[in-house]
Every structure is written in C-alpha cells, then in structure tokens.
Write an enzyme that holds these catalytic residues in place. Sequence first.
Site, PDB file in Angstrom:
ATOM      1  N   HIS A 132      48.210  33.457  41.765  1.00 52.14           N
ATOM      2  CA  HIS A 132      47.849  33.233  43.164  1.00 52.14           C
ATOM      3  C   HIS A 132      48.619  32.021  43.662  1.00 52.14           C
ATOM      4  O   HIS A 132      48.781  31.045  42.924  1.00 52.14           O
ATOM      5  CB  HIS A 132      46.345  32.944  43.306  1.00 52.14           C
ATOM      6  CG  HIS A 132      45.984  32.370  44.650  1.00 52.14           C
ATOM      7  ND1 HIS A 132      45.712  33.161  45.749  1.00 52.14           N
ATOM      8  CD2 HIS A 132      45.922  31.080  45.082  1.00 52.14           C
ATOM      9  CE1 HIS A 132      45.481  32.373  46.794  1.00 52.14           C
ATOM     10  NE2 HIS A 132      45.602  31.109  46.416  1.00 52.14           N
ATOM     11  N   LYS A 173      45.908  33.873  37.017  1.00 54.32           N
ATOM     12  CA  LYS A 173      44.719  34.727  37.091  1.00 54.32           C
ATOM     13  C   LYS A 173      44.270  35.175  35.685  1.00 54.32           C
ATOM     14  O   LYS A 173      45.028  35.057  34.707  1.00 54.32           O
ATOM     15  CB  LYS A 173      45.023  35.932  37.987  1.00 54.32           C
ATOM     16  CG  LYS A 173      45.267  35.555  39.460  1.00 54.32           C
ATOM     17  CD  LYS A 173      45.475  36.818  40.304  1.00 54.32           C
ATOM     18  CE  LYS A 173      45.662  36.488  41.778  1.00 54.32           C
ATOM     19  NZ  LYS A 173      45.819  37.730  42.596  1.00 54.32           N
ATOM     20  N   TYR A 184      38.444  33.375  48.427  1.00 55.93           N
ATOM     21  CA  TYR A 184      39.033  34.579  49.032  1.00 55.93           C
ATOM     22  C   TYR A 184      38.350  34.963  50.345  1.00 55.93           C
ATOM     23  O   TYR A 184      38.323  36.132  50.706  1.00 55.93           O
ATOM     24  CB  TYR A 184      38.961  35.737  48.035  1.00 55.93           C
ATOM     25  CG  TYR A 184      40.077  35.733  46.996  1.00 55.93           C
ATOM     26  CD1 TYR A 184      41.424  35.662  47.380  1.00 55.93           C
ATOM     27  CD2 TYR A 184      39.794  35.818  45.647  1.00 55.93           C
ATOM     28  CE1 TYR A 184      42.443  35.671  46.436  1.00 55.93           C
ATOM     29  CE2 TYR A 184      40.822  35.828  44.691  1.00 55.93           C
ATOM     30  CZ  TYR A 184      42.136  35.758  45.099  1.00 55.93           C
ATOM     31  OH  TYR A 184      43.158  35.775  44.165  1.00 55.93           O
ATOM     32  N   ASN A 202      48.011  40.984  39.373  1.00 56.09           N
ATOM     33  CA  ASN A 202      49.342  40.446  39.697  1.00 56.09           C
ATOM     34  C   ASN A 202      49.557  38.994  39.241  1.00 56.09           C
ATOM     35  O   ASN A 202      50.382  38.276  39.784  1.00 56.09           O
ATOM     36  CB  ASN A 202      49.668  40.653  41.176  1.00 56.09           C
ATOM     37  CG  ASN A 202      48.712  39.955  42.113  1.00 56.09           C
ATOM     38  OD1 ASN A 202      47.808  39.258  41.667  1.00 56.09           O
ATOM     39  ND2 ASN A 202      48.918  40.131  43.404  1.00 56.09           N
ATOM     40  N   GLU A 262      42.249  25.246  49.720  1.00 51.65           N
ATOM     41  CA  GLU A 262      42.070  25.743  48.353  1.00 51.65           C
ATOM     42  C   GLU A 262      42.060  24.595  47.332  1.00 51.65           C
ATOM     43  O   GLU A 262      41.269  24.612  46.391  1.00 51.65           O
ATOM     44  CB  GLU A 262      43.160  26.774  48.034  1.00 51.65           C
ATOM     45  CG  GLU A 262      42.996  28.039  48.874  1.00 51.65           C
ATOM     46  CD  GLU A 262      44.167  29.008  48.802  1.00 51.65           C
ATOM     47  OE1 GLU A 262      45.156  28.721  48.091  1.00 51.65           O
ATOM     48  OE2 GLU A 262      44.095  30.065  49.466  1.00 51.65           O
TER      49      GLU A 262
HETATM   50  P1  IDP Z   1      48.600  37.210  47.880  1.00 50.49           P
HETATM   51  O1  IDP Z   1      47.894  36.959  46.563  1.00 50.49           O
HETATM   52  O2  IDP Z   1      50.023  37.666  47.652  1.00 50.49           O
HETATM   53  O3  IDP Z   1      48.496  36.060  48.835  1.00 50.49           O
HETATM   54  P2  IDP Z   1      46.611  38.542  49.500  1.00 50.49           P
HETATM   55  O4  IDP Z   1      46.921  39.507  50.588  1.00 50.49           O
HETATM   56  O5  IDP Z   1      46.134  37.185  49.886  1.00 50.49           O
HETATM   57  O6  IDP Z   1      47.889  38.457  48.552  1.00 50.49           O
HETATM   58  O7  IDP Z   1      45.511  39.216  48.572  1.00 50.49           O
HETATM   59  C1  IDP Z   1      44.840  38.485  47.586  1.00 50.49           C
HETATM   60  C2  IDP Z   1      44.848  39.304  46.309  1.00 50.49           C
HETATM   61  O8  IDP Z   1      44.061  40.465  46.521  1.00 50.49           O
HETATM   62  C3  IDP Z   1      46.225  39.822  45.893  1.00 50.49           C
HETATM   63  O9  IDP Z   1      46.938  38.896  45.107  1.00 50.49           O
HETATM   64  C4  IDP Z   1      45.875  41.073  45.131  1.00 50.49           C
HETATM   65  O10 IDP Z   1      45.520  40.783  43.786  1.00 50.49           O
HETATM   66  C5  IDP Z   1      44.655  41.586  45.856  1.00 50.49           C
HETATM   67  N1  IDP Z   1      44.988  42.590  46.870  1.00 50.49           N
HETATM   68  C6  IDP Z   1      45.575  42.381  48.075  1.00 50.49           C
HETATM   69  N2  IDP Z   1      45.727  43.530  48.761  1.00 50.49           N
HETATM   70  C7  IDP Z   1      45.196  44.490  47.969  1.00 50.49           C
HETATM   71  C8  IDP Z   1      45.059  45.912  48.129  1.00 50.49           C
HETATM   72  O11 IDP Z   1      45.435  46.520  49.133  1.00 50.49           O
HETATM   73  N3  IDP Z   1      44.475  46.570  47.093  1.00 50.49           N
HETATM   74  C9  IDP Z   1      44.040  45.942  45.964  1.00 50.49           C
HETATM   75  N4  IDP Z   1      44.154  44.623  45.777  1.00 50.49           N
HETATM   76  C10 IDP Z   1      44.732  43.894  46.764  1.00 50.49           C
HETATM   77 MG    MG Z   2      46.813  35.286  49.721  1.00 48.87          MG
END
Ligand code: IDP
Ligand code: MG
Length: 151
Positions: free
Chosen positions: A115, A9, A49, A112, A126
């Site tokens: 992805h 990212k 997304y 984080n 994807e």
């Molecule tokens: P993942 O990346 O671990 O698969 P997902 O639930 O698919 O997690 O969410 C996509 C991205 O959206 C996450 O990597 C994170 O950066 C962001 N995200 C997910 N949940 C939240 C939240 O509750 N608050 C803020 N950002 C979130």
């Molecule tokens: Mg995800």
Amino acid sequence: MQRTFVAIKPDAVQRGLIGEIIQKFEKKGFKIIGLKLLQLDRKTAEKHYEEHVGKPFFENLVNFITSGPIVAMVLEGVDAVNAVRKLMGATNPVNADVGTIRADYAHTMERNVVHGSDSPESAEREIAIFFDEPELVPGWKRDLDERFIGA
Ligand code: IDP
Ligand code: MG
C-alpha cells in the site's frame, strides 16, 4: 522533501518478502523514518480504508488487511508520494509496469503486496493512524544523502 506512508500487506509478509520490498525502497534512495510490524484491528483498518466504505470489495479488503501482520513504514524523499506509487505500480498487477513491485511480486488486485498513500494529505492522515510522532525519526542524517540527492 516529502513523507509518505507505505504498508507491506499480509500476503507479502506471509510470503517472506518484507526484506526484498524494503530493500527496493532503500536502494531507490528513500529514507526510512518510521518502521514497525503490527496486526490491524477492524476499526483501524476501516479507518485506514475509509475512502472505500460502501464499495463492493470493502469487506474483503478489511478482512484481508486484518488477516495477519503487516509492516508499516514512513518513507521520506523527493516527491515521495508519487515516486513511491510509481515504484509500486498500478493497483491491478496485470496493468503494473514491468519492474514495479506489483508487477514483479503480485498476481491479483486483492493480493497486491503493498500500500502507498495517494496524496500528501492521505500520507499525513495515514501516518497519524499508524504512528505516534515520537515513534518517527524525521531528522536523522543519512551519510548517503549526498550521493542520492546531492544535499
Ligand atoms: P491503491 O492501493 O493502488 O491505492 P485503491 O483504489 O486505493 O488502490 O484500493 C485499495 C486496495 O483495495 C487496493 O490496493 C486493492 O488491494 C483493493 N482493491 C481496489 N479496487 C479493487 C477492486 O475493484 N476489486 C478488488 N479489490 C480492489
Ligand atoms: Mg489507495
């Protein structure tokens, strides 16, 4: 053998972590079969997304993922979708197991660093967003394959 989609990212690219993150996947034994640096436009980011449309964090997520270049990758390996998610660690770095990429490099969920696809179906969806099939090199024989997987 399975394929998965991984993105480094914008936060990690800005922090100069491309090499270290790719190295973790390489050392673990995943084979890179697609790799490029690009900056997403809004439309493509929203498509990538789409499962999160309507969630409170969606707007910020799209703003962030389009804010700078990312590195898109296709990795191949045994049970690659699950194995990559394990190596990445939990979405919230606070909950990520020690030694995972998110535990080692990330501080918050919004930043984080990586992805990874969450299922084989998501992976195929994807991969198709980010790569045309001719951009992938699925068949290359890695000399180390025998060392990693005995094949
Ligand atoms: P993942 O990346 O671990 O698969 P997902 O639930 O698919 O997690 O969410 C996509 C991205 O959206 C996450 O990597 C994170 O950066 C962001 N995200 C997910 N949940 C939240 C939240 O509750 N608050 C803020 N950002 C979130
Ligand atoms: Mg995800």
